[in-house]
Scaffold this active site. Sequence first.
Site, PDB file in Angstrom:
ATOM      1  N   GLU A  26       0.859  -1.202   0.000  1.00  0.00           N
ATOM      2  CA  GLU A  26       0.000   0.000   0.000  1.00  0.00           C
ATOM      3  C   GLU A  26       0.894   1.250   0.000  1.00  0.00           C
ATOM      4  O   GLU A  26       2.067   1.182   0.378  1.00  0.00           O
ATOM      5  CB  GLU A  26      -0.967  -0.020   1.187  1.00  0.00           C
ATOM      6  CG  GLU A  26      -0.331  -0.098   2.550  1.00  0.00           C
ATOM      7  CD  GLU A  26      -0.253   1.230   3.264  1.00  0.00           C
ATOM      8  OE1 GLU A  26      -0.673   2.245   2.699  1.00  0.00           O
ATOM      9  OE2 GLU A  26       0.256   1.236   4.391  1.00  0.00           O
ATOM     10  N   LYS A  71      -4.783  11.285   0.367  1.00  0.00           N
ATOM     11  CA  LYS A  71      -4.865   9.978   1.039  1.00  0.00           C
ATOM     12  C   LYS A  71      -6.150   9.332   0.524  1.00  0.00           C
ATOM     13  O   LYS A  71      -7.239   9.824   0.806  1.00  0.00           O
ATOM     14  CB  LYS A  71      -4.907  10.188   2.552  1.00  0.00           C
ATOM     15  CG  LYS A  71      -5.114   8.924   3.366  1.00  0.00           C
ATOM     16  CD  LYS A  71      -5.016   9.216   4.862  1.00  0.00           C
ATOM     17  CE  LYS A  71      -5.521   8.055   5.695  1.00  0.00           C
ATOM     18  NZ  LYS A  71      -5.517   8.358   7.135  1.00  0.00           N
ATOM     19  N   LYS A  81      -1.968  -0.130  14.241  1.00  0.00           N
ATOM     20  CA  LYS A  81      -1.085   0.923  14.761  1.00  0.00           C
ATOM     21  C   LYS A  81      -1.344   1.204  16.245  1.00  0.00           C
ATOM     22  O   LYS A  81      -2.475   1.219  16.702  1.00  0.00           O
ATOM     23  CB  LYS A  81      -1.259   2.189  13.935  1.00  0.00           C
ATOM     24  CG  LYS A  81      -0.521   2.078  12.590  1.00  0.00           C
ATOM     25  CD  LYS A  81      -0.557   3.365  11.818  1.00  0.00           C
ATOM     26  CE  LYS A  81      -1.861   3.524  11.122  1.00  0.00           C
ATOM     27  NZ  LYS A  81      -2.011   2.743   9.899  1.00  0.00           N
TER      28      LYS A  81
END
Length: 306
Positions: A22, A82, A155
């Site tokens: 990605e 994004k 994360k």
Amino acid sequence: MIEISEEVKSALDKKESIVALESTIITHGLPYPKNIEAAHLMESAVRKEGAIPAIVALLEGRIKVGLTHPELENLVSKESEKVQVSSLSWALKKKLSGGTTVSATIEIAHRVGIPVMATGGIGGVHRGAELTFDISQDLTSMARIPICIVSSGAKAILDLPRTLELLETLGITVLGYRTPTFPAFYTGNSGLKIPMVGSPEEVAEIMFLNWRVLQLERAILVGNRPPEESELPDFYVEELIKKALQAAEKLQIKGKELTPFLLSYLEKSSGGRTVETNIALAQANAKLGAKIAKAYTRIRVETPKI
Ligand code: PSU
Ligand code: MN
């Protein structure tokens, strides 16, 4: 709509092993020029294992699978979006360039027939999501796309117990690669128990069982611990994350800006240590992704009918 590089096209034709990578980690997750270095390191980690890397991204309104080096330079040299799966069509219409998140990347990679994707850490349930409702699209795409994702868990800026609960609710298979607990991104052990596997072959067999035998159309998440030498102490990381979250709150950072803001805050407040760890784990995940892709190719060749 999808432009596949010559190298990736030929690998697909020859049924060789490919690992999708990605690109939001490159455009929004890591600072320039470390982001280019990280992309190259991930690609070479895949190649060293005998597989082909395929960075997925958007370039001037075109979906690319397998960025060439000049295209990668082009992507990081300019303002980029994004791009999640929900903004993909808009970004195409506006002819934008951008990094594709895990959600957009797996939708594209699956469409062209790539069964493995590697990243640093997936998105998930943000801390305080009971008030903000901020939950990553990565999870909803994973609930419908049959692809294997290799990451160091989710994360650490997220609420990991709730992320794991939601993965379970969505019926996504989560596996710990040689570890019995969900990795916590910068650190190896979140304390949250998950089923463990011991080899890339075992992961490949589970991919086969899920998708070909049981016909489950969902992702498989393989949690890979960050390399031991690059792990950061968890109390240290937690302190920095608390400060980063306070700063985000004060500046009213929300939505898709939040994750890049927090990662960049951590980079600055740690003097670059979080970035070093992020790059090391992304590289390790690319390497494991390649091993899994190769093992899965072997299974597919052995059972050509299915
Ligand atoms: N892994 C990293 N760094 C990143 C990401 C993953 O080590 O920046 C990106 C991925 O593209 C993932 C995105 O899909 O962060 C999650 O963003 P959000 O929390 O806004 O869904
Ligand atoms: Mn979000």
